[in-house]
Each structure stands twice: as structure tokens, then as C-alpha cells.
Design a protein around this motif. Structure first.
Motif, PDB file in Angstrom:
ATOM      1  N   ILE A  89      31.425   5.403  72.023  1.00 23.78           N
ATOM      2  CA  ILE A  89      32.274   6.004  73.135  1.00 23.78           C
ATOM      3  C   ILE A  89      32.361   5.245  74.303  1.00 23.78           C
ATOM      4  O   ILE A  89      31.015   5.130  74.808  1.00 23.78           O
ATOM      5  CB  ILE A  89      32.205   7.588  73.196  1.00 23.78           C
ATOM      6  CG1 ILE A  89      32.860   8.343  72.139  1.00 23.78           C
ATOM      7  CG2 ILE A  89      32.794   7.917  74.571  1.00 23.78           C
ATOM      8  CD1 ILE A  89      32.803   9.818  72.301  1.00 23.78           C
ATOM      9  N   SER A  90      33.258   4.674  74.790  1.00 24.92           N
ATOM     10  CA  SER A  90      33.386   4.026  76.156  1.00 24.92           C
ATOM     11  C   SER A  90      34.075   4.869  77.123  1.00 24.92           C
ATOM     12  O   SER A  90      35.577   4.840  76.848  1.00 24.92           O
ATOM     13  CB  SER A  90      33.445   2.610  75.940  1.00 24.92           C
ATOM     14  OG  SER A  90      33.512   1.994  77.221  1.00 24.92           O
ATOM     15  N   VAL A  91      33.661   5.375  78.297  1.00 28.22           N
ATOM     16  CA  VAL A  91      34.449   5.867  79.334  1.00 28.22           C
ATOM     17  C   VAL A  91      34.944   4.890  80.276  1.00 28.22           C
ATOM     18  O   VAL A  91      34.138   3.968  81.045  1.00 28.22           O
ATOM     19  CB  VAL A  91      33.894   7.257  79.751  1.00 28.22           C
ATOM     20  CG1 VAL A  91      34.669   7.831  80.952  1.00 28.22           C
ATOM     21  CG2 VAL A  91      33.438   8.083  78.819  1.00 28.22           C
ATOM     22  N   ILE A  92      36.111   4.671  80.515  1.00 27.94           N
ATOM     23  CA  ILE A  92      36.523   3.547  81.513  1.00 27.94           C
ATOM     24  C   ILE A  92      37.378   4.154  82.575  1.00 27.94           C
ATOM     25  O   ILE A  92      38.388   4.725  82.389  1.00 27.94           O
ATOM     26  CB  ILE A  92      37.400   2.406  80.602  1.00 27.94           C
ATOM     27  CG1 ILE A  92      36.393   1.799  79.563  1.00 27.94           C
ATOM     28  CG2 ILE A  92      37.763   1.343  81.894  1.00 27.94           C
ATOM     29  CD1 ILE A  92      37.131   0.944  78.577  1.00 27.94           C
ATOM     30  N   GLY A  93      36.784   4.015  83.739  1.00 27.61           N
ATOM     31  CA  GLY A  93      37.742   4.553  84.967  1.00 27.61           C
ATOM     32  C   GLY A  93      38.612   3.553  85.456  1.00 27.61           C
ATOM     33  O   GLY A  93      38.362   2.242  85.593  1.00 27.61           O
ATOM     34  N   VAL A 128      34.838  14.572  76.489  1.00 25.11           N
ATOM     35  CA  VAL A 128      34.141  13.689  75.753  1.00 25.11           C
ATOM     36  C   VAL A 128      33.089  14.217  74.743  1.00 25.11           C
ATOM     37  O   VAL A 128      32.928  13.586  73.727  1.00 25.11           O
ATOM     38  CB  VAL A 128      33.416  12.694  76.672  1.00 25.11           C
ATOM     39  CG1 VAL A 128      32.588  11.674  75.713  1.00 25.11           C
ATOM     40  CG2 VAL A 128      34.638  11.857  77.644  1.00 25.11           C
ATOM     41  N   SER A 129      32.588  15.420  75.126  1.00 24.99           N
ATOM     42  CA  SER A 129      31.470  16.117  74.396  1.00 24.99           C
ATOM     43  C   SER A 129      32.136  16.710  73.058  1.00 24.99           C
ATOM     44  O   SER A 129      31.811  16.560  72.109  1.00 24.99           O
ATOM     45  CB  SER A 129      30.756  17.174  75.310  1.00 24.99           C
ATOM     46  OG  SER A 129      30.002  17.872  74.449  1.00 24.99           O
ATOM     47  N   ASP A 130      33.511  17.158  73.396  1.00 27.42           N
ATOM     48  CA  ASP A 130      34.274  17.712  72.100  1.00 27.42           C
ATOM     49  C   ASP A 130      34.370  16.697  71.447  1.00 27.42           C
ATOM     50  O   ASP A 130      34.484  16.785  69.917  1.00 27.42           O
ATOM     51  CB  ASP A 130      35.548  18.328  72.778  1.00 27.42           C
ATOM     52  CG  ASP A 130      35.294  19.799  73.508  1.00 27.42           C
ATOM     53  OD1 ASP A 130      34.214  20.414  73.166  1.00 27.42           O
ATOM     54  OD2 ASP A 130      36.210  20.270  74.245  1.00 27.42           O
ATOM     55  N   LYS A 150      25.438  19.292  65.712  1.00 29.21           N
ATOM     56  CA  LYS A 150      25.634  19.916  67.147  1.00 29.21           C
ATOM     57  C   LYS A 150      26.553  18.837  67.951  1.00 29.21           C
ATOM     58  O   LYS A 150      26.086  17.420  67.843  1.00 29.21           O
ATOM     59  CB  LYS A 150      24.431  20.630  67.880  1.00 29.21           C
ATOM     60  CG  LYS A 150      24.048  21.559  67.153  1.00 29.21           C
ATOM     61  CD  LYS A 150      23.179  22.598  67.788  1.00 29.21           C
ATOM     62  CE  LYS A 150      22.451  23.589  67.234  1.00 29.21           C
ATOM     63  NZ  LYS A 150      21.272  24.405  67.841  1.00 29.21           N
ATOM     64  N   ARG A 151      27.243  19.150  69.042  1.00 32.45           N
ATOM     65  CA  ARG A 151      27.754  18.149  69.922  1.00 32.45           C
ATOM     66  C   ARG A 151      26.867  17.559  70.816  1.00 32.45           C
ATOM     67  O   ARG A 151      25.900  18.171  71.199  1.00 32.45           O
ATOM     68  CB  ARG A 151      28.947  18.997  70.736  1.00 32.45           C
ATOM     69  CG  ARG A 151      28.331  19.803  71.842  1.00 32.45           C
ATOM     70  CD  ARG A 151      29.647  20.513  72.749  1.00 32.45           C
ATOM     71  NE  ARG A 151      30.105  21.440  71.824  1.00 32.45           N
ATOM     72  CZ  ARG A 151      31.664  21.272  71.545  1.00 32.45           C
ATOM     73  NH1 ARG A 151      32.335  20.395  72.534  1.00 32.45           N
ATOM     74  NH2 ARG A 151      32.330  22.129  70.990  1.00 32.45           N
ATOM     75  N   MET A 152      27.081  16.328  71.398  1.00 28.97           N
ATOM     76  CA  MET A 152      26.287  15.615  72.380  1.00 28.97           C
ATOM     77  C   MET A 152      26.938  15.698  73.507  1.00 28.97           C
ATOM     78  O   MET A 152      28.373  16.163  73.654  1.00 28.97           O
ATOM     79  CB  MET A 152      26.081  14.351  71.915  1.00 28.97           C
ATOM     80  CG  MET A 152      25.432  14.099  70.414  1.00 28.97           C
ATOM     81  SD  MET A 152      23.945  14.674  70.521  1.00 28.97           S
ATOM     82  CE  MET A 152      22.990  13.476  71.380  1.00 28.97           C
ATOM     83  N   CYS A 153      26.230  15.578  74.597  1.00 32.73           N
ATOM     84  CA  CYS A 153      26.744  15.432  76.148  1.00 32.73           C
ATOM     85  C   CYS A 153      26.612  14.024  76.646  1.00 32.73           C
ATOM     86  O   CYS A 153      25.701  13.752  76.594  1.00 32.73           O
ATOM     87  CB  CYS A 153      25.792  16.548  76.810  1.00 32.73           C
ATOM     88  SG  CYS A 153      26.394  16.629  78.786  1.00 32.73           S
ATOM     89  N   LEU A 154      27.564  13.686  77.207  1.00 30.43           N
ATOM     90  CA  LEU A 154      27.467  12.399  77.641  1.00 30.43           C
ATOM     91  C   LEU A 154      27.885  12.396  79.339  1.00 30.43           C
ATOM     92  O   LEU A 154      28.760  13.165  79.893  1.00 30.43           O
ATOM     93  CB  LEU A 154      28.539  11.419  77.136  1.00 30.43           C
ATOM     94  CG  LEU A 154      28.398  10.982  75.814  1.00 30.43           C
ATOM     95  CD1 LEU A 154      28.521  12.068  74.639  1.00 30.43           C
ATOM     96  CD2 LEU A 154      29.324   9.685  75.451  1.00 30.43           C
ATOM     97  N   VAL A 155      26.868  11.732  79.900  1.00 27.91           N
ATOM     98  CA  VAL A 155      27.291  11.826  81.533  1.00 27.91           C
ATOM     99  C   VAL A 155      26.814  10.312  81.999  1.00 27.91           C
ATOM    100  O   VAL A 155      26.237   9.847  81.521  1.00 27.91           O
ATOM    101  CB  VAL A 155      26.238  12.790  82.241  1.00 27.91           C
ATOM    102  CG1 VAL A 155      26.427  14.275  81.707  1.00 27.91           C
ATOM    103  CG2 VAL A 155      24.635  12.342  82.058  1.00 27.91           C
ATOM    104  N   HIS A 156      27.369  10.231  83.151  1.00 27.92           N
ATOM    105  CA  HIS A 156      27.005   8.590  83.846  1.00 27.92           C
ATOM    106  C   HIS A 156      26.942   8.798  85.258  1.00 27.92           C
ATOM    107  O   HIS A 156      27.211   9.760  86.094  1.00 27.92           O
ATOM    108  CB  HIS A 156      28.084   7.703  83.322  1.00 27.92           C
ATOM    109  CG  HIS A 156      29.484   8.037  84.106  1.00 27.92           C
ATOM    110  ND1 HIS A 156      30.526   8.808  83.560  1.00 27.92           N
ATOM    111  CD2 HIS A 156      29.912   7.567  85.443  1.00 27.92           C
ATOM    112  CE1 HIS A 156      31.488   8.865  84.617  1.00 27.92           C
ATOM    113  NE2 HIS A 156      31.183   7.979  85.572  1.00 27.92           N
TER     114      HIS A 156
END
Length: 482
Positions: free
Chosen positions: A35-39, A108-110, A231-237
């Protein structure tokens, strides 16, 4: 916006079997995804994203092939007609009392709980009309890891982006200079080769021991993958200054990756000391810095340090082109990197200890060994047994760690200027994964955590940021005294 590379000929590759790594990543022990989060600095234009996807990534075989199991239960990539609109999702956003940053993390966690649709090529794009603390809008890219590794993902980013200063130019990367033994004198080269063989042999024995019985200490961040698989994972940056990291690198005569490992070691020491301190406070046990330091030094905590084993990383922007010297796919091995946890009055001691370990690791074929051994295990024992053994090895360690190099200058994704890139991965049996991604003069730290083990990932981000500041201050103080 068309990729300025040589194009694939679809008829040449209508079907292709999955590589050993790709097969491994589809087993129940992993089901590994990126998963890549791009602002984005601007509002996202759907038409521009769709048009850009059609002119770029869809032309690559892996993004226009679906996964098929034939009658012999062999997995293949089969080319298919791709409808770009079927891969793009625009969610309805209702913030209510939640913050925009909190909504992004929850969204993103979902996504980590929802498998990719195997009836289509294994990638998705989510466009969020959401103004966060560090972006005007957000793009979330989800790709199955069997499609490619982190270097492949960065090649996709490079092929789909252009410099904002010149919309006709692809972004540029820092040059990567790999160590070589060719310039060594005969005697020195002989010693280097002897140490290479010895270090590789020692690492191989540790690798075997880890698979069989050698486990890391059960710390608050290790987690239990058997309990958390579903279980779900949590992603923070968190984004920090790349210039600060380079300042430390130059002063200590290290690499950027060495500095990041040192900062991670310092932060994990600080974080675990706090977690154990909270436990002692609940039980009424007396707390002292000496007791905490002794306790930390008794902990065995190793990271799977991911390593790109491609013979060359040049031609990265052309990796999506047929015939590129820089191979697409999953060409990654890993090293078992032992963190030396402790509370030091001098924060530079973390860098010295990391440098000592990594210098030995660099003179070893451990990463190539782990990559090759997995291929051999799949061939000899089958993918199910190989996945079980690999999962056992990884679960006996504590975390994953990787570092990717991004563009030097600001780039735009299909006309949208990018503010940050935060990639991560999930599906492997670790409760903590640290990814570091450079972009312009920034370094984005991405943490993927199992919230049942690490319920306060933002605190760990704070510790990483604080330790970077303290190490920078120590470097500046040392330079001033010298």
C-alpha cells in the motif's frame, strides 16, 4: 502522458507462470500486499488519473494480467482487457467528528482487511478528496506484492510522474554506488574474500538456527502472528528532514541507510523502555535507568532488513520497458539485523554500534542466500512447505525494515504535484514494519503495526523524530568542539 520507454508487445507474453517469490506471496501464510499513500498538492482530477493510467501502467504486462489457476493448480499471469475505471475507487467521505488524518488512517486500515479481486489485475487506486495536514488530496495505491517489489513500485512511480519544473522530463534519482572489490590490492582482496565466505557461513548458520529454534525475546512490539493474521493493520507516517539525515551521514562517514538504522535502534530503545516502565508502574515495581538499561541489553530483537539484489539499479525509470537491464519483479533478499538496544548518554553510540554490525553484513552474501534458498525450497519441497518454513523464520524475528530512494526533485503524478510518498506492506508475520522513503529533501517514515501489539504508533513516530533530533544535535556539538 505516455511513458517514454520501449513498449511491450502483448502477443509475446499472453501467459506466463508466476515466479517462485510471487507464488510464495499468494500463500495463506503471507498474502502480501503493498500500500502506498501519496499526498497531492492539488485537487485530484479523475479524468487525468484514468487517462494517465491508460497511457502508462496498463501497458505493462503485470498491470494488464490476472491471476489464473489452471487444471494442474499451477498459477499463471494471463493477459486480459483492462478497464481502468474498474480499478479506481472514489469513496464517500463523511468526517463528522473525526479528523481528516484520522479518517485517512482508518480508511487505509480498512483496506488491509479487504482482499484484492482476483478476477481482475491485482491493483487498485483510491482517490480521496480529503484535505489532510500535509496534502490537499490523497491517492492510495494498493498492489499485490506478487506484481512486484518496492523497486518495481518506484519504477512505476518514475514512469508515471514528471518533473514539475519540466513536464516532459522523467524524474532523476541519486546515483547509487555499490562497494566493489576490484580496486583492492591482491592481498587485501584475498582477505576480503576469506571474510566474505566466513561471514556468509556464519549468517547461514544463524539463518538455519532462526528457522529451527532461535527466537527473539517476547517484547511488547513482537506480537503474535498466529493471533493477528486475520486482523487489520494500522498504517501511520511521519515526514522528517532528509537534509538532517545527510548531515549526520556526512559527519559520521556513513550511508543514509546506516543513519536510519541508528535512529531506529535509538527510538526502539526509548519506546521499549517506556513500555516496560509503564508495566512496572502498574505492578508497583521500582524503576531506575540502570535497571531499564540492563533489561534492554538482555533483549534479542532482530529485523528482517530487506535488500535489493538486482545486479544494477540504474535504468530504474525504464524498468517497466521490455529488455530493461534492471529487472522487474521480486528481487529481494533479507538480512537478519540484530538491534543493540540500550539507553546511552551519547546518542552517537547507536550509530557506532549499527555501523559496526552493518559493515560486517555488507561483507556477506546473506541477502542473496535467503533469496536463493527460498527458490530452492519451493522447487524441492513445494510452495506450501516453503511458505511454512519462511513464515516460521520471519515470525521468530521481531520486525521488517526497508529503505527506498525516491526522486530528487518535485514531481507530478498525471499532472498532480506530489507532497510525499509513504509506501508500506502487510501480510507477513510481523507486528511492526518500518519503511523509509526519500523524496526531494524529505524522508517519510511509514509504520505498519498490529494495533493489538502497538496501540500507540504515533508515539513511536515521535520517538523516531526525537531521536533524529538528538543525534543531529550530538553531531553538531561534536563538530563544534572539534
Amino acid at each position: 502522458m505516455e511513458i517514454k520507454t520501449r513498449q511491450h508487445v502483448p502477443d509475446e507474453e499472453e501467459e506466463q507462470p508466476l515466479s517462485p517469490a510471487a507464488r510464495l506471496f499468494h500463500t495463506s501464510e503471507f498474502n502480501l500486499n503493498i500500500i502506498s499513500v501519496i499526498g497531492s498538492k492539488s485537487k485530484i482530477n479523475l479524468d487525468m488519473i484514468i487517462r494517465g493510467s491508460k497511457e502508462s501502467c496498463i501497458k505493462h504486462p503485470r498491470f494488464s494480467s490476472r491471476l489464473v489457476n489452471d487444471n494442474r493448480q499451477e498459477q499463471k499471469w494471463v493477459r486480459t482487457k483492462v478497464v481502468a475505471e474498474d480499478h479506481v475507487t472514489i469513496p464517500k467521505i463523511e468526517l463528522e467528528n473525526a479528523s481528516a488524518d484520522g479518517f485517512l488512517e482508518s480508511y487505509v486500515s480498512d483496506l488491509t482487511t479487504i482482499p484484492l479481486d482476483t478476477s481482475k489485475p491485482l491493483w487498485e487506486v483510491h482517490l480521496l478528496d480529503l484535505k489532510t495536514s500535509d496534502a490537499e488530496n490523497v491517492v492510495v495505491l494498493k498492489i499485490h506484492h506478487s506484481v512486484g517489489d518496492g523497486m518495481s513500485l518506484m519504477s512505476l512511480v518514475h514512469a508515471c510522474t514528471r518533473k514539475t519544473s519540466n513536464h516532459d522530463e522523467l524524474p532523476s534519482l541519486p546515483n547509487e554506488n555499490r562497494p566493489s572489490s576490484k580496486s583492492m590490492a591482491g592481498h587485501s582482496r584475498l582477505i576480503w574474500m576469506v571474510m566474505l565466505v566466513w561471514n556468509t557461513l556464519c549468517d547461514a548458520l544463524k539463518f538455519i538456527a532462526t528457522t529451527m529454534f532461535l527466537k527473539d525475546t517476547d517484547t511488547p512490539i513482537k506480537g503474535d502472528f498466529r493471533l493477528s493474521k486475520s486482523k487489520r493493520m494500522c498504517l501511520v507516517h511521519r515526514t522528517v528532514s532528509l537534509e538532517d539525515i545527510k548531515l549526520i551521514k556526512n559527519a559520521m562517514k556513513m550511508t543514509v541507510n546506516d543513519v536510519l538504522l541508528g535512529v531506529a535502534q535509538a527510538a526502539l530503545s526509548q519506546y521499549l523502555e517506556r513500555r516496560y516502565g509503564e508495566k512496572e508502574k502498574k505492578t508497583g515495581e521500582p524503576k531506575s535507568k540502570r535497571n531499564s538499561s540492563n533489561m534492554l541489553q538482555e533483549i534479542r530483537l532482530r529485523a528482517c532488513l530487506l535488500v535489493n539484489i538486482r545486479p544494477t539499479t540504474g535504468d530504474l525509470a525504464n524498468m517497466m520497458a521490455k529488455g530493461s537491464k534492471c529487472k522487474w519483479g521480486n528481487w529481494i533478499g533479507y538480512m537478519l539485523f540484530p538491534f543493540s538496544l540500550a539507553l546511552h548518554d551519547d546518542p552517537l553510540e547507536h550509530l557506532r554500534r549499527v555501523k559496526s554490525i552493518i559493515n560486517r553484513k555488507k561483507n556477506s552474501l546473506e541477502a542473496l542466500l535467503t533469496f536463493t534458498s527460498t527458490k530452492i525450497l519451493i522447487k524441492l519441497l513445494g510452495v506450501v512447505t516453503a511458505a511454512s518454513l519462511t513464515s516460521r523464520t520471519i515470525s521468530n524475528t521481531t520486525m521488517s525494515f526497508s529503505n527506498l530512494v525516491g526522486p530528487n526533485e518535485e514531481v507530478s503524478l498525471f499532472g498532480h504535484p506530489i507532497t510525499y510518498i509513504a509506501p508500506s506492506a502487510y501480510g507477513h508475520p510481523h507486528a511492526l514494519t518500518m519503511h523509509f522513503q526519500s523524496y526531494m529533501n524529505k524522508m517519510t517514515i511509514s509504520l505498519t503495526v498490529d494495533p493489538t501489539a502497538i496501540c500507540d504508533p504515533h508515539q513511536l513516530c515521535d520517538d523516531l523524530e526525537e531521536c533524529l533530533r538528538s543525534i543531529k544535535a550530538a553531531v553538531q556539538e561534536r563538530s563544534a568542539t572539534q
